[in-house]
Design an enzyme around this catalytic site. Structure first.
Site, PDB file in Angstrom:
ATOM      1  N   PHE A 158       4.559   0.261   8.735  1.00 28.51           N
ATOM      2  CA  PHE A 158       5.088  -0.096  10.047  1.00 28.51           C
ATOM      3  C   PHE A 158       5.864  -1.401  10.042  1.00 28.51           C
ATOM      4  O   PHE A 158       6.680  -1.640  10.926  1.00 28.51           O
ATOM      5  CB  PHE A 158       3.948  -0.189  11.075  1.00 28.51           C
ATOM      6  CG  PHE A 158       3.024  -1.371  10.874  1.00 28.51           C
ATOM      7  CD1 PHE A 158       3.363  -2.641  11.329  1.00 28.51           C
ATOM      8  CD2 PHE A 158       1.805  -1.215  10.235  1.00 28.51           C
ATOM      9  CE1 PHE A 158       2.515  -3.721  11.140  1.00 28.51           C
ATOM     10  CE2 PHE A 158       0.945  -2.293  10.045  1.00 28.51           C
ATOM     11  CZ  PHE A 158       1.304  -3.553  10.500  1.00 28.51           C
ATOM     12  N   LYS A 182       8.571   9.976   5.287  1.00 27.50           N
ATOM     13  CA  LYS A 182       7.541   9.956   6.324  1.00 27.50           C
ATOM     14  C   LYS A 182       7.335   8.501   6.728  1.00 27.50           C
ATOM     15  O   LYS A 182       6.577   7.774   6.111  1.00 27.50           O
ATOM     16  CB  LYS A 182       6.235  10.563   5.800  1.00 27.50           C
ATOM     17  CG  LYS A 182       5.320  11.181   6.875  1.00 27.50           C
ATOM     18  CD  LYS A 182       4.780  10.214   7.906  1.00 27.50           C
ATOM     19  CE  LYS A 182       3.746   9.271   7.362  1.00 27.50           C
ATOM     20  NZ  LYS A 182       3.198   8.380   8.471  1.00 27.50           N
ATOM     21  N   GLU A 185       4.058   6.238  11.813  1.00 29.11           N
ATOM     22  CA  GLU A 185       4.086   6.826  13.154  1.00 29.11           C
ATOM     23  C   GLU A 185       4.160   5.768  14.249  1.00 29.11           C
ATOM     24  O   GLU A 185       4.465   6.084  15.401  1.00 29.11           O
ATOM     25  CB  GLU A 185       2.847   7.709  13.359  1.00 29.11           C
ATOM     26  CG  GLU A 185       1.507   6.991  13.360  1.00 29.11           C
ATOM     27  CD  GLU A 185       0.948   6.726  11.972  1.00 29.11           C
ATOM     28  OE1 GLU A 185      -0.237   6.350  11.880  1.00 29.11           O
ATOM     29  OE2 GLU A 185       1.691   6.889  10.974  1.00 29.11           O
ATOM     30  N   SER A 235      -1.325  -0.352   2.409  1.00 23.42           N
ATOM     31  CA  SER A 235      -2.557  -1.031   2.014  1.00 23.42           C
ATOM     32  C   SER A 235      -3.064  -0.510   0.670  1.00 23.42           C
ATOM     33  O   SER A 235      -2.757   0.616   0.260  1.00 23.42           O
ATOM     34  CB  SER A 235      -3.634  -0.832   3.082  1.00 23.42           C
ATOM     35  OG  SER A 235      -4.057   0.522   3.110  1.00 23.42           O
ATOM     36  N   CYS A 295       3.599  -7.838   3.301  1.00 28.72           N
ATOM     37  CA  CYS A 295       2.825  -7.904   2.068  1.00 28.72           C
ATOM     38  C   CYS A 295       3.221  -9.094   1.208  1.00 28.72           C
ATOM     39  O   CYS A 295       2.512  -9.423   0.254  1.00 28.72           O
ATOM     40  CB  CYS A 295       2.970  -6.610   1.269  1.00 28.72           C
ATOM     41  SG  CYS A 295       4.626  -6.308   0.627  1.00 28.72           S
ATOM     42  N   GLU A 400      -7.153  -8.934   2.836  1.00 33.50           N
ATOM     43  CA  GLU A 400      -5.779  -9.087   3.319  1.00 33.50           C
ATOM     44  C   GLU A 400      -5.824  -8.997   4.846  1.00 33.50           C
ATOM     45  O   GLU A 400      -6.058  -7.932   5.414  1.00 33.50           O
ATOM     46  CB  GLU A 400      -4.869  -7.999   2.752  1.00 33.50           C
ATOM     47  CG  GLU A 400      -3.428  -8.153   3.196  1.00 33.50           C
ATOM     48  CD  GLU A 400      -2.510  -7.028   2.726  1.00 33.50           C
ATOM     49  OE1 GLU A 400      -1.324  -7.287   2.542  1.00 33.50           O
ATOM     50  OE2 GLU A 400      -3.007  -5.902   2.538  1.00 33.50           O
TER      51      GLU A 400
END
Length: 515
Positions: A158, A182, A185, A235, A295, A400
């Site tokens: 995202f 993909k 969402e 992740s 990240c 994290e």
């Protein structure tokens, strides 16, 4: 909580299959919200296996003709796509801000970094050139080829709805593959806009497809026999799952996971006001930019010796003055430094980490939990938090956090800092701040991390190098974009040729040798 909304007036984000918008076949869907207001702005379908299969079949049908198209023709389409991305940069940044929440300036910068990967991929005629050796044996020549794999897929996070997909599909398409994306969402609209721009650039129908959804859609991609390779950024637990599942199904995988990025600050960078200012300015953007939702964010500062006290004081001073609000807003005519977090659930999770840090004994120097943004009470806002005297066994160090929480750890020497970083399970990015060439060289040689910065807090490589970490930050053998990206999306073939000739050495039953 999200405000009530009349769902009849909310648009539904379509799929992109075979060069046009398509409706999903299933009934499951999710909300897309504006993180600054908490309002639902769209519905996104959660694709099932049939939807994914339709996208893969479209990509499979398009593959032979696209594979056989000259690399220069593919490059020209990418050139037009690059121009369209640049022309629509402001619109794309606005889409990111509306669904992710980051500031317009940050969103625009991420679009630009994605464009740079497209520019790299435009050089594909040169990048896939093979090698040739003449007369490796009497009358025998050998040459190598790099050829596309087939249908490839990407599952993206995202936090960078345009940049991370652009790490993947431009290189894949340039190499002659077709692609199924993909996107997260939570942020589906930017991917759809890129699909439209690709069509406008002249990309043949079916070469690029977009599906939406949650784990069901991801699993359908992982299990589909038509997918030859899959790229992922997200992740660590999910990266590991994707790597293990896709590899078991015979697919090539690059799965980039989470991070706990450290910045080491040596005392020579706090000895003068100018160097301290330079260092802290770098750390502020690295820790709190994009609300810490990246990240490559610096979430742990390792202060060596006498650097600690002045560093913490200056960090507190600057972090307490951050302009925080809607990503497209301004304060006194100046743009925001930090926007909201992507969802209320994630905002509450990050706030919970601040609670844990206090409970476990870290010193909370700055508390962002009480932030209120006037007129945006339903937004997912969290102020900057700063901890000092953090220990390596604390939850706020081990996990994290993916939010605007910066931890300061204190060590005596550079050697101590290197040992600490090398012991961490993550190894994505790291940085050292120093004026000493010797200390910097020692750090870059001894640190066991994939991306290293010297006085550069977020060392994201430029597009013609490759991006990726070590240890639990990467599952797979190839990093994204750059030449490793080209190698990931192609496979090598070596051809040895010999032509009939009256004077040729006869072929026998023995193992052929030179001569």
């Amino acid at each position: 909580m999200n405000k009530p909304v009349d769902m009849q007036n909310i648009r539904t984000v379509p799929l992109w299959i075979n060069g046009k918008h398509q409706q999903a076949s299933g009934a499951r869907s999710g909300d897309v919200t504006n993180p600054a207001t908490g309002r639902v702005t769209a519905r996104v379908p959660f694709c099932n296996a049939a939807d994914v299969d339709a996208a893969v079949q479209s990509a499979s049908r398009a593959f032979p003709a696209w594979r056989d198209s000259p690399p220069l023709r593919r490059a020209r389409i990418l050139m037009r796509f690059r121009e369209l991305l640049d022309k629509n940069k402001d619109q794309l940044a606005a889409l990111i801000t509306a669904e992710h929440g980051k500031t317009l300036a940050d969103a625009g910068g991420s679009v630009q970094r994605g464009i740079e990967v497209v520019e790299f991929a435009m050089g594909i005629p040169h990048l896939v050139k093979g090698e040739h050796s003449e007369e490796v044996g009497t009358g025998v020549d050998t040459h190598s080829l790099r050829q596309p794999l087939g249908v490839c897929a990407g599952v993206t996070p995202f936090n960078f709805p345009i940049m991370v997909p652009l790490w993947m599909f431009p290189v894949a398409l340039a190499c002659g593959n077709t692609f199924v994306l993909k996107p997260s969402e939570k942020v589906p609209s930017a991917a759809m806009r890129m699909a439209e721009l690709l069509k406008e650039a002249g990309l043949p129908d079916g070469v690029f497809n977009v599906v939406h959804g949650d784990k069901e859609a991801v699993d359908a991609l992982l299990d589909h026999p038509g997918i030859k390779a899959i790229s992922f950024v997200g992740s660590t637990p999910i990266a590991k799952y994707i790597y293990e599942t896709a590899s078991k199904n015979g697919k090539r995988v690059q799965a980039l996971g989470g991070a706990k990025n450290h910045a080491v600050v040596l005392p020579d960078m706090t000895a003068s006001a100018a160097d301290l200012e330079f260092t802290v300015d770098g750390l502020m953007g690295a820790a709190y930019g994009s609300a810490g939702e990246r990240c490559m964010a610096i979430s742990a500062v390792v202060a060596v010796g006498a650097a600690a006290d002045p560093l913490v004081a200056k960090l507190k001073e600057k972090a307490s003055k951050l302009r925080i609000g809607p990503g497209d807003g301004k304060v006194d005519g100046r743009e925001m430094d930090m926007g909201p977090l992507v969802t209320r659930a994630h905002r509450d999770k990050v706030a919970g980490y601040v609670d844990k840090g206090v409970a476990e004994g870290a010193k909370l120097v700055l508390d962002g939990r009480g932030l209120k943004v006037t007129e945006y009470q339903d937004g997912n806002f969290l102020g900057a938090s700063l901890f000092d005297h953090v220990k390596t066994d604390m939850t706020i160090y081990r996990d994290e956090i993916f939010g605007p929480v910066l931890c300061v750890l204190r060590v005596d020497t550079l050697e101590d800092a290197i040992r600490m970083i090398n012991a961490n399970p993550y190894a994505n990015g790291t940085a050292v701040f120093t004026r000493s060439g010797g200390a910097a060289r020692k750090f870059e040689r001894e640190i066991e991390v994939g991306m290293v910065g010297v006085n550069v807090p977020i060392p994201v490589p430029i597009a013609f190098f490759s991006f990726g970490g070590w240890r639990n930050s990467l599952f797979g053998d190839q990093h994204v974009h750059g030449m490793e990206g080209v190698r990931f999306y192609t496979r090598g073939k070596v051809v040895t040729t010999r032509w009939p000739d009256a004077n040729a050495v006869p072929q026998g039953f023995n193992m052929p040798t030179l001569g």
